[in-house]
Design a protein around this motif. Structure first.
Motif, PDB file in Angstrom:
ATOM      1  N   ALA A 122       0.828  -1.210   0.000  1.00 41.12           N
ATOM      2  CA  ALA A 122       0.000   0.000   0.000  1.00 41.12           C
ATOM      3  C   ALA A 122       0.859   1.255   0.000  1.00 41.12           C
ATOM      4  O   ALA A 122       0.613   2.203  -0.757  1.00 41.12           O
ATOM      5  CB  ALA A 122      -0.933   0.001   1.208  1.00 41.12           C
ATOM      6  N   ILE A 123       1.871   1.273   0.846  1.00 44.66           N
ATOM      7  CA  ILE A 123       2.741   2.442   0.918  1.00 44.66           C
ATOM      8  C   ILE A 123       3.547   2.591  -0.361  1.00 44.66           C
ATOM      9  O   ILE A 123       3.780   3.703  -0.842  1.00 44.66           O
ATOM     10  CB  ILE A 123       3.657   2.353   2.155  1.00 44.66           C
ATOM     11  CG1 ILE A 123       2.824   2.564   3.419  1.00 44.66           C
ATOM     12  CG2 ILE A 123       4.795   3.368   2.084  1.00 44.66           C
ATOM     13  CD1 ILE A 123       3.589   2.418   4.707  1.00 44.66           C
ATOM     14  N   GLY A 124       3.958   1.453  -0.936  1.00 45.33           N
ATOM     15  CA  GLY A 124       4.690   1.518  -2.194  1.00 45.33           C
ATOM     16  C   GLY A 124       3.860   2.130  -3.308  1.00 45.33           C
ATOM     17  O   GLY A 124       4.339   2.991  -4.057  1.00 45.33           O
ATOM     18  N   VAL A 125       2.588   1.716  -3.398  1.00 43.93           N
ATOM     19  CA  VAL A 125       1.703   2.281  -4.421  1.00 43.93           C
ATOM     20  C   VAL A 125       1.447   3.761  -4.145  1.00 43.93           C
ATOM     21  O   VAL A 125       1.418   4.587  -5.060  1.00 43.93           O
ATOM     22  CB  VAL A 125       0.369   1.496  -4.475  1.00 43.93           C
ATOM     23  CG1 VAL A 125      -0.599   2.156  -5.431  1.00 43.93           C
ATOM     24  CG2 VAL A 125       0.618   0.054  -4.904  1.00 43.93           C
ATOM     25  N   HIS A 126       1.270   4.088  -2.864  1.00 43.15           N
ATOM     26  CA  HIS A 126       1.054   5.494  -2.497  1.00 43.15           C
ATOM     27  C   HIS A 126       2.277   6.356  -2.828  1.00 43.15           C
ATOM     28  O   HIS A 126       2.149   7.497  -3.264  1.00 43.15           O
ATOM     29  CB  HIS A 126       0.751   5.577  -0.997  1.00 43.15           C
ATOM     30  CG  HIS A 126       1.008   6.927  -0.402  1.00 43.15           C
ATOM     31  ND1 HIS A 126       2.062   7.173   0.444  1.00 43.15           N
ATOM     32  CD2 HIS A 126       0.370   8.107  -0.547  1.00 43.15           C
ATOM     33  CE1 HIS A 126       2.046   8.446   0.796  1.00 43.15           C
ATOM     34  NE2 HIS A 126       1.032   9.030   0.213  1.00 43.15           N
ATOM     35  N   ASN A 127       3.468   5.804  -2.619  1.00 42.18           N
ATOM     36  CA  ASN A 127       4.689   6.577  -2.862  1.00 42.18           C
ATOM     37  C   ASN A 127       4.952   6.803  -4.348  1.00 42.18           C
ATOM     38  O   ASN A 127       5.685   7.733  -4.705  1.00 42.18           O
ATOM     39  CB  ASN A 127       5.900   5.857  -2.254  1.00 42.18           C
ATOM     40  CG  ASN A 127       5.981   6.050  -0.752  1.00 42.18           C
ATOM     41  OD1 ASN A 127       5.262   6.861  -0.186  1.00 42.18           O
ATOM     42  ND2 ASN A 127       6.846   5.304  -0.104  1.00 42.18           N
ATOM     43  N   PHE A 128       4.362   5.977  -5.197  1.00 43.25           N
ATOM     44  CA  PHE A 128       4.597   6.111  -6.637  1.00 43.25           C
ATOM     45  C   PHE A 128       4.120   7.470  -7.163  1.00 43.25           C
ATOM     46  O   PHE A 128       4.922   8.241  -7.712  1.00 43.25           O
ATOM     47  CB  PHE A 128       3.917   4.953  -7.374  1.00 43.25           C
ATOM     48  CG  PHE A 128       4.209   4.913  -8.842  1.00 43.25           C
ATOM     49  CD1 PHE A 128       5.301   4.222  -9.319  1.00 43.25           C
ATOM     50  CD2 PHE A 128       3.381   5.563  -9.750  1.00 43.25           C
ATOM     51  CE1 PHE A 128       5.576   4.189 -10.682  1.00 43.25           C
ATOM     52  CE2 PHE A 128       3.648   5.527 -11.106  1.00 43.25           C
ATOM     53  CZ  PHE A 128       4.746   4.829 -11.574  1.00 43.25           C
ATOM     54  N   PRO A 129       2.828   7.833  -6.994  1.00 42.58           N
ATOM     55  CA  PRO A 129       2.407   9.169  -7.440  1.00 42.58           C
ATOM     56  C   PRO A 129       3.042  10.286  -6.616  1.00 42.58           C
ATOM     57  O   PRO A 129       3.224  11.403  -7.103  1.00 42.58           O
ATOM     58  CB  PRO A 129       0.886   9.142  -7.282  1.00 42.58           C
ATOM     59  CG  PRO A 129       0.616   8.071  -6.305  1.00 42.58           C
ATOM     60  CD  PRO A 129       1.685   7.045  -6.484  1.00 42.58           C
ATOM     61  N   GLU A 130       3.371   9.978  -5.362  1.00 40.31           N
ATOM     62  CA  GLU A 130       4.040  10.975  -4.522  1.00 40.31           C
ATOM     63  C   GLU A 130       5.398  11.336  -5.111  1.00 40.31           C
ATOM     64  O   GLU A 130       5.795  12.503  -5.129  1.00 40.31           O
ATOM     65  CB  GLU A 130       4.205  10.406  -3.113  1.00 40.31           C
ATOM     66  CG  GLU A 130       4.581  11.417  -2.054  1.00 40.31           C
ATOM     67  CD  GLU A 130       4.571  10.780  -0.679  1.00 40.31           C
ATOM     68  OE1 GLU A 130       5.536  10.052  -0.361  1.00 40.31           O
ATOM     69  OE2 GLU A 130       3.626  11.014   0.091  1.00 40.31           O
ATOM     70  N   GLY A 131       6.123  10.323  -5.592  1.00 44.86           N
ATOM     71  CA  GLY A 131       7.402  10.573  -6.236  1.00 44.86           C
ATOM     72  C   GLY A 131       7.249  11.373  -7.516  1.00 44.86           C
ATOM     73  O   GLY A 131       8.049  12.276  -7.805  1.00 44.86           O
ATOM     74  N   LEU A 132       6.214  11.053  -8.265  1.00 43.83           N
ATOM     75  CA  LEU A 132       5.940  11.791  -9.498  1.00 43.83           C
ATOM     76  C   LEU A 132       5.622  13.251  -9.186  1.00 43.83           C
ATOM     77  O   LEU A 132       6.088  14.165  -9.883  1.00 43.83           O
ATOM     78  CB  LEU A 132       4.767  11.137 -10.235  1.00 43.83           C
ATOM     79  CG  LEU A 132       4.413  11.697 -11.617  1.00 43.83           C
ATOM     80  CD1 LEU A 132       5.593  11.618 -12.558  1.00 43.83           C
ATOM     81  CD2 LEU A 132       3.217  10.957 -12.190  1.00 43.83           C
ATOM     82  N   LEU A 208      -4.299  10.635 -11.881  1.00 41.67           N
ATOM     83  CA  LEU A 208      -3.545  10.699 -10.638  1.00 41.67           C
ATOM     84  C   LEU A 208      -4.482  10.817  -9.439  1.00 41.67           C
ATOM     85  O   LEU A 208      -4.259  10.188  -8.402  1.00 41.67           O
ATOM     86  CB  LEU A 208      -2.589  11.900 -10.670  1.00 41.67           C
ATOM     87  CG  LEU A 208      -1.292  11.704 -11.459  1.00 41.67           C
ATOM     88  CD1 LEU A 208      -0.494  12.997 -11.470  1.00 41.67           C
ATOM     89  CD2 LEU A 208      -0.467  10.570 -10.879  1.00 41.67           C
ATOM     90  N   ALA A 209      -5.539  11.604  -9.571  1.00 45.13           N
ATOM     91  CA  ALA A 209      -6.501  11.762  -8.479  1.00 45.13           C
ATOM     92  C   ALA A 209      -7.196  10.433  -8.180  1.00 45.13           C
ATOM     93  O   ALA A 209      -7.395  10.074  -7.014  1.00 45.13           O
ATOM     94  CB  ALA A 209      -7.529  12.819  -8.848  1.00 45.13           C
ATOM     95  N   GLY A 210      -7.557   9.698  -9.229  1.00 47.32           N
ATOM     96  CA  GLY A 210      -8.176   8.392  -9.038  1.00 47.32           C
ATOM     97  C   GLY A 210      -7.248   7.428  -8.324  1.00 47.32           C
ATOM     98  O   GLY A 210      -7.679   6.647  -7.469  1.00 47.32           O
ATOM     99  N   THR A 211      -5.977   7.488  -8.665  1.00 47.43           N
ATOM    100  CA  THR A 211      -4.989   6.640  -8.001  1.00 47.43           C
ATOM    101  C   THR A 211      -4.918   6.964  -6.517  1.00 47.43           C
ATOM    102  O   THR A 211      -4.870   6.059  -5.668  1.00 47.43           O
ATOM    103  CB  THR A 211      -3.596   6.834  -8.635  1.00 47.43           C
ATOM    104  OG1 THR A 211      -3.670   6.530 -10.026  1.00 47.43           O
ATOM    105  CG2 THR A 211      -2.567   5.931  -7.974  1.00 47.43           C
TER     106      THR A 211
END
Length: 258
Positions: A122-132, A208-211
């Motif tokens: 979950a955190i990995g998926v959350h960090n993906f758009p955060e990194g972007l 991105l918002a949907g993600t």
């Protein structure tokens, strides 16, 4: 000017993402596993996930794609996580932590291992758009990128704890705890690199918002179904509440810095 900032943007995103390693390093300072550490850390993890989902990710998704659609995707995330939970059978052996003084006892907890792995995903998926997002902000304004990096680094530290502590208690392995936590943070620079190479021309604010809304649903499910019930199962209820509040406070402070 934008092209000149690419290296700086990648470097800042890497720094923010890998700060989860600071949180995961806590496993190296726990010499004797004790139930009180576990109860507090799981409460902290739950507080982190609940606050960041309801106060950052879901509101941002609502602002971009509208309240109706954001809530629909949010509950879809919860539903998908519930389906996964149903398809993965509970371990047959009970998770008994009456005596946490020996790593051998902790080594048998498949429930905690599953909690740690779910949290890492979950955190990995959350960090993906955060990194972007960090990468894109730095491209436009390096000073803004630095502030965002500092804030993200602060709230990535308890995220590292959220991943590493359950895995450490489940396996007794500090190396595994650090590795899973490191990988969950590594998705942040990966998000930046993929965004630069492939995704940036195709990604829309709505996607991105949907993600964000979807991952918020996943995080809420994990917090309410995995982290907090597990924390309370081992007693020390007031300490669990203290961990939840502290996790929320850390997230609040880091978001105010943005």
């Amino acid at each position: 000017m934008v092209s000149e900032n690419v290296g700086i943007a990648l470097g800042l995103t890497l720094l923010a993402g890998l700060s989860t390693g600071i949180g995961s390093a806590i496993a190296y300072f726990i010499k004797r596993p004790k139930i009180v550490y576990l109860a507090f850390a799981l409460g902290l993890s739950g507080g982190v996930m609940i606050y960041i989902s309801f106060m950052e990710m879901l509101p941002e998704a609502m602002e971009t794609m509208g309240e109706k659609w954001a809530l629909l995707v949010f509950f879809l995330g919860i539903g998908v996580m519930a389906l996964i939970d149903l398809l993965i059978p509970e371990p047959e052996n009970p998770h008994n932590f009456e005596d946490m003084d020996t790593p051998r006892v902790a080594h048998g907890s498949h429930k905690l291992m599953r909690t740690g792995v779910f949290t890492a995903l979950a955190i990995g998926v959350h960090n993906f758009p955060e990194g972007l997002a960090t990468f894109a902000a730095t491209l436009s304004d390096v000073k803004l990128g630095v502030f965002i990096t500092i804030a993200i680094a602060i709230h990535n530290i308890p995220e590292g704890i959220a991943v590493s502590v359950p895995i450490f208690y489940a396996t007794g392995s500090r190396k595994k705890a650090f590795l899973y936590s490191f990988l969950s943070g590594a998705s942040e620079p990966v998000g930046a690199i993929l965004g630069y190479l492939v995704l940036m021309p195709f990604l829309s604010p709505a996607v991105l918002a949907g993600t964000l809304a979807f991952v918020a649903g996943i995080m809420i499910y994990i917090a309410l179904d995995e982290l907090l019930p597990t924390a309370h199962r081992y007693g020390h209820g007031h300490l669990v509440i203290g961990g939840i509040v502290l996790g929320m406070l850390i997230m609040a402070v880091s978001l105010l810095m943005l």
